[in-house]
Scaffold this active site. Structure first.
Site, PDB file in Angstrom:
ATOM      1  N   HIS A  83       5.526   8.662 -17.051  1.00  0.00           N
ATOM      2  CA  HIS A  83       6.045   8.810 -18.413  1.00  0.00           C
ATOM      3  C   HIS A  83       5.282   9.876 -19.194  1.00  0.00           C
ATOM      4  O   HIS A  83       5.830  10.454 -20.132  1.00  0.00           O
ATOM      5  CB  HIS A  83       5.994   7.465 -19.147  1.00  0.00           C
ATOM      6  CG  HIS A  83       7.117   6.553 -18.778  1.00  0.00           C
ATOM      7  ND1 HIS A  83       8.042   6.086 -19.689  1.00  0.00           N
ATOM      8  CD2 HIS A  83       7.485   6.038 -17.583  1.00  0.00           C
ATOM      9  CE1 HIS A  83       8.927   5.307 -19.079  1.00  0.00           C
ATOM     10  NE2 HIS A  83       8.599   5.258 -17.796  1.00  0.00           N
ATOM     11  N   THR A  96       5.575  -7.537  -0.931  1.00  0.00           N
ATOM     12  CA  THR A  96       4.213  -6.974  -0.951  1.00  0.00           C
ATOM     13  C   THR A  96       3.988  -6.371  -2.337  1.00  0.00           C
ATOM     14  O   THR A  96       3.805  -5.166  -2.487  1.00  0.00           O
ATOM     15  CB  THR A  96       4.023  -5.918   0.154  1.00  0.00           C
ATOM     16  OG1 THR A  96       5.005  -4.884   0.002  1.00  0.00           O
ATOM     17  CG2 THR A  96       4.152  -6.533   1.530  1.00  0.00           C
ATOM     18  N   THR A 134       6.983   0.603  -5.074  1.00  0.00           N
ATOM     19  CA  THR A 134       6.434  -0.360  -4.119  1.00  0.00           C
ATOM     20  C   THR A 134       5.429  -1.284  -4.799  1.00  0.00           C
ATOM     21  O   THR A 134       5.107  -2.353  -4.292  1.00  0.00           O
ATOM     22  CB  THR A 134       5.762   0.365  -2.935  1.00  0.00           C
ATOM     23  OG1 THR A 134       5.345  -0.608  -1.974  1.00  0.00           O
ATOM     24  CG2 THR A 134       4.553   1.171  -3.376  1.00  0.00           C
TER      25      THR A 134
END
Length: 328
Positions: A70, A250, A194
């Protein structure tokens, strides 16, 4: 199964990437070990601050990585997202859910003690995100430093310059291209999902409330079981502070599982799912899902490009004494 090259081949490629960065970043006046004489402990201070904060709160790495995106996509990597006040980037609703500011402030306070007026907030943001990835199991990236802090921060610049979770592939390609990033960079950097979490509102467009006050999913690209799970986690009228992990299996590990989720139609955002459903990017998604080392190698290259977007160097900008405010 994950393909594992020899240790030599992986190390050789990483060193090559670093060498290429030194060559490509020189024009921007960013250099490796920029603070080697002016503040030798700079990178260690940032790393230790990130490690300490992450040990207390495992959500910190994801927040720091998102904060970097950002920052760099709006006005370049110049810490403009850190500035507080009415009408600043930080005040825009799209940035209200950002976190990690206290970690940056803590590192800055320490560096002002050891090396006053030397280390920029922009470099701290970049280094903190780099360290967040490494500390959660991701690749080591040697990034050049020497960024200066920007003096301009406007909320009106936020929406046109950040990816909305409902973006189409074409919209994302156009935005990334405007930052000097390729389609391969887009797929690679999306792997940041992730780790981290999102508020329910970030993917509410994939569901619709029926006449009985229950959600039904209208996005047929979603796996049915995954969609049902999301609707249970985020029912109608749910507390707006509720968050859902980007990668539920995960959650706090930087790995290639994100891409496996896309293959299984379990991308949290529409902007995630489209990476696999669009022919322009589906092959790269499949490759990364099968080859974590390949993803890591690509991450090193793309991360170096991300952290070099429109940087301010030399006499541009300033070195803030306090990250949330410009110098007087």
């Amino acid at each position: 199964m994950e393909k594992r090259p020899t240790a030599f081949s992986y190390t050789h490629k990483i060193l090559l990437f670093v060498w290429l960065c030194q060559a490509s970043c020189a024009s921007a006046d960013l250099t490796l070990n920029f603070y080697s004489t002016s503040c030798p402990s700079a990178e260690l201070v940032v790393r230790n601050t990130v490690r300490s904060a992450s040990n207390m709160d495992p959500t910190v790495p994801g927040k720091l990585l998102r904060l970097l995106f950002h920052d760099c996509f709006v006005e370049g990597c110049d810490a403009s997202v850190l500035l507080q006040g009415n009408g600043t980037e930080r005040s825009d609703p799209a940035n209200q859910s950002l976190g990690g500011f206290s970690v940056i402030d803590s590192a800055k306070r320490l560096l002002e003690i050891f090396c006053p007026g030397t280390v920029s907030c922009a470099d701290i943001v970049a280094l903190a995100a780099r360290d967040a990835v490494e500390l959660t199991g991701g690749p080591v990236v040697h990034i050049p430093t020497g960024r200066r802090d920007g003096k301009v921060s406007s909320a009106s610049n936020v929406r046109p310059n950040i990816v909305d979770t409902s973006f189409t592939m074409t919209e994302m390609i156009k935005l990334f291209s405007s930052k000097g990033l390729s389609l391969e960079d887009l797929v690679t950097l999306s792997g940041a999902h992730t780790i981290g979490a999102a508020h329910c509102s970030a993917f509410s467009d994939r569901f619709q409330e029926d006449s009985k006050g229950k959600f039904t999913f209208i996005d047929t690209s979603l796996d049915n079981g995954y969609a049902e799970k999301l609707m249970k986690q985020c029912p109608p009228g749910a507390n707006p502070s509720i968050t859902v992990q980007n990668d539920p299996e995960t959650s706090f590990v930087f790995d290639n599982h994100y891409y496996g989720n896309l293959l299984a139609h379990r991308g949290l955002f529409q902007s995630d799912s489209v990476l696999f459903t669009d022919s322009r990017s589906s092959k790269q998604v499949k490759n990364f899902a099968e080859d974590q080392v390949g993803f890591f190698e690509s991450w090193v290259q793309s991360f170096l490009k991300l952290t070099s977007i429109h940087v301010k160097t030399g006499d541009e900008g300033e070195i803030r004494a306090f990250c949330p405010t410009a110098n007087a």
